[in-house]
Design a protein around this motif. Structure first.
Motif, PDB file in Angstrom:
ATOM      1  N   THR A   1      19.779 -27.677 -10.423  1.00  0.00           N
ATOM      2  CA  THR A   1      19.546 -28.745 -11.403  1.00  0.00           C
ATOM      3  C   THR A   1      18.116 -29.264 -11.367  1.00  0.00           C
TER       4      THR A   1
ATOM      5  N   GLU B   1      16.905 -27.427 -14.461  1.00  0.00           N
ATOM      6  CA  GLU B   1      17.431 -27.922 -15.735  1.00  0.00           C
ATOM      7  C   GLU B   1      18.765 -28.601 -15.443  1.00  0.00           C
TER       8      GLU B   1
ATOM      9  N   TRP C   1      22.493 -32.664 -18.919  1.00  0.00           N
ATOM     10  CA  TRP C   1      21.973 -33.869 -19.564  1.00  0.00           C
ATOM     11  C   TRP C   1      20.674 -33.567 -20.312  1.00  0.00           C
ATOM     12  N   THR C   2      19.729 -32.953 -19.624  1.00  0.00           N
ATOM     13  CA  THR C   2      18.417 -32.722 -20.235  1.00  0.00           C
ATOM     14  C   THR C   2      18.461 -31.582 -21.249  1.00  0.00           C
TER      15      THR C   2
ATOM     16  N   ARG D   1      20.075 -32.760 -24.465  1.00  0.00           N
ATOM     17  CA  ARG D   1      19.182 -33.679 -25.177  1.00  0.00           C
ATOM     18  C   ARG D   1      18.110 -32.896 -25.934  1.00  0.00           C
ATOM     19  N   ALA D   2      17.539 -31.886 -25.276  1.00  0.00           N
ATOM     20  CA  ALA D   2      16.542 -31.044 -25.947  1.00  0.00           C
ATOM     21  C   ALA D   2      17.156 -30.333 -27.144  1.00  0.00           C
TER      22      ALA D   2
ATOM     23  N   LYS E   1      28.074 -35.075 -19.556  1.00  0.00           N
ATOM     24  CA  LYS E   1      26.627 -35.031 -19.763  1.00  0.00           C
ATOM     25  C   LYS E   1      26.219 -34.408 -21.099  1.00  0.00           C
TER      26      LYS E   1
ATOM     27  N   GLN F   1      14.055 -27.075 -27.798  1.00  0.00           N
ATOM     28  CA  GLN F   1      13.722 -28.108 -28.782  1.00  0.00           C
ATOM     29  C   GLN F   1      12.817 -27.594 -29.893  1.00  0.00           C
TER      30      GLN F   1
ATOM     31  N   GLN G   1      12.247 -32.809 -24.236  1.00  0.00           N
ATOM     32  CA  GLN G   1      13.383 -33.399 -23.533  1.00  0.00           C
ATOM     33  C   GLN G   1      13.872 -32.556 -22.363  1.00  0.00           C
ATOM     34  N   HIS G   2      13.499 -31.251 -22.290  1.00  0.00           N
ATOM     35  CA  HIS G   2      14.018 -30.472 -21.171  1.00  0.00           C
ATOM     36  C   HIS G   2      13.341 -30.918 -19.872  1.00  0.00           C
ATOM     37  N   ARG G   3      13.981 -30.631 -18.747  1.00  0.00           N
ATOM     38  CA  ARG G   3      13.623 -31.294 -17.481  1.00  0.00           C
ATOM     39  C   ARG G   3      12.190 -31.025 -17.046  1.00  0.00           C
TER      40      ARG G   3
ATOM     41  N   ARG H   1       8.702 -29.868 -18.174  1.00  0.00           N
ATOM     42  CA  ARG H   1       8.078 -29.797 -19.495  1.00  0.00           C
ATOM     43  C   ARG H   1       6.948 -28.775 -19.540  1.00  0.00           C
TER      44      ARG H   1
END
Length: 444
Positions: free
Chosen positions: A71, A74, A77-78, A81-82, A118, A334, A399-401, A403
């Motif tokens: 995790t 990634e 949650w992340t 979101r992306a 999530k 994203q 938004q991904h963990r 960047r």
């Protein structure tokens, strides 16, 4: 018809084409696609997005979420979101890079429990086919995985070993027995072993280490196996355009083979990659511009069925400047829609083509009959896009963990202004709602 929402636009992409329309939503489902100026039913909320284009929510069937176990790379949650920020409303998680991998029903349940609270978008799961888990394939299928991924060359993680040709045949025979789907990372290990392997920062050396012949041979062998066993197979992340004639011929013959490619193969070229820029490293690799032109022709003629991200992130420290040792994977969840739209419009395609490749095609591949189109009876999943707007990619806004992105600094066409999941707005000009995604199972 108890309509609670009407989403209106002068440009709605439906299976019949793009037209002004009002989309009536009832209980999270599209109740009807009405004329633009249709009267809003009593009690329904009207959301008018003006001239922004309403697309069916994108479906991304190739995402490495890495949760649980890795995790720091990634997570659900992340990643989700992306996805939501990029107009994706459904994703399927790959079975590897998480610990445990999705290779038993028990491991599937572990992953489902981690994802449940999530998920900002709907999430389904692929199973994995390993040399020693043939006995687990039918139980995983019955538990709702969408199919099974295998590698024909080393995967990069020791807990997910590749299949040789005999093991591939054994797994394919088992899977075809219940009409399952095998999705395949097709690079031939013998061609890879014979290719020059050099350390260092030179992208040309890395490209030479993953030759087109490795893909071409693996795909030919896969087609032969699928033909012999009457099995359904899907070629992942096609990079070598040399394989297109063989794939087209197999499809014409009736072999049950489908094909995907990815935004990075369709929008980035080997010629533009600086030495040491391992944010561009992936396997198979980004190839030359002339190869990219042929991939676009494969999309135009239908040989390539869909475009998906192969979002495969890692921590920054794994992206060392040495192409031989750096982690191979590109983070693009994203950015896939604007990246593809930018290049598609330059080449004379329109958004109906993009919908066919990034929503309809992946939904069909996975058997997601409620996704992939704006028509009555489907889930009310939408991406709202301003196709004329441009933006410059700033990694800090992703938004991904971790960047890291190969698209940093690029100016792209198409801004996702909002994303809707079952009639609820889950992203609005970059602001994300609380998680409301559901866990999906095959044929559910």
């Amino acid at each position: 018809m108890d309509v609670n929402l009407v989403l209106r636009s002068t440009r709605v992409i439906t299976p019949e084409g793009t037209r002004p329309a009002s989309i009536a939503v009832s209980g999270g489902t599209i109740a009807a696609v009405l004329p633009y100026d249709a009267e809003v039913p009593a009690g329904a909320r009207l959301e008018d997005v003006g001239d922004d284009v309403v697309l069916p929510g994108l479906v991304d069937t190739h995402v490495h979420v890495n949760d649980p176990g890795r995790t720091e790379w990634e997570g659900f949650w992340t990643a989700t979101r992306a996805a939501a920020a990029g107009g994706i409303t459904t994703l399927l998680d790959m079975p590897l890079n998480s610990l445990p991998p999705t290779t038993t029903v028990e491991n599937l349940h572990v992953k489902q429990e981690v994802a449940r609270a999530k998920a900002h978008v709907d999430v389904g799961f692929w199973g994995g086919a390993l040399p020693d888990n043939v006995k687990d394939l039918r139980p995983l299928h019955d538990a709702g995985v969408f199919g099974f991924k295998c590698f024909l060359s080393p995967s990069g993680v020791e807990e997910f070993p590749e299949l040789d040709q005999e093991q591939l045949a054994t797994s394919l025979a088992e899977i075809s027995g219940f009409d399952g789907l095998m999705i395949v990372h097709a690079e031939d290990p013998h061609h890879l072993a014979a290719a020059p392997q050099r350390s260092g920062e030179a992208y040309a050396d890395f490209l030479a280490s993953r030759p087109r012949d490795a893909e071409n041979t693996a795909i030919e062998n896969l087609i032969n196996q699928a033909r012999r066993l009457n099995a359904r197979v899907h070629v992942l992340h096609l990079s070598s355009s040399d394989a297109l004639p063989v794939l087209a011929a197999a499809k014409a013959e009736g072999v049950k083979v489908t094909v995907e490619s990815c935004p990075h193969f369709l929008t980035l070229t080997a010629e533009e990659i600086p030495d040491g820029a391992t944010e561009f490293k992936c396997c198979p690799p980004i190839r030359e511009a002339v190869n990219q032109d042929a991939l676009w022709q494969g999309l135009a003629d239908g040989t390539i069925d869909c475009i998906v991200s192969d979002h495969s992130p890692s921590t920054t420290d794994l992206k060392t400047p040495d192409f031989a040792s750096a982690w191979g994977g590109i983070s693009s969840l994203q950015l896939g829609l604007p990246a593809i739209w930018t290049e598609a419009r330059r080449r004379g395609f329109d958004l109906t083509d993009v919908v066919r490749w990034m929503s309809e095609g992946p939904a069909r591949l996975a058997g997601l009959t409620r996704k992939g189109a704006i028509e009555a009876g489907r889930d009310a999943d939408f991406a709202v896009l301003d196709p004329e707007a441009t933006f410059t990619v700033d990694p800090a806004e992703l938004q991904h963990r971790n960047r890291i992105t190969a698209y940093a600094g690029k100016t792209l066409n198409g801004v996702v202004t909002s994303t809707w999941l079952r009639g609820e707005r889950i992203a609005d000009h970059g602001t994300l709602a609380e998680p409301s995604g559901r866990l999906l199972e095959r044929n559910n």
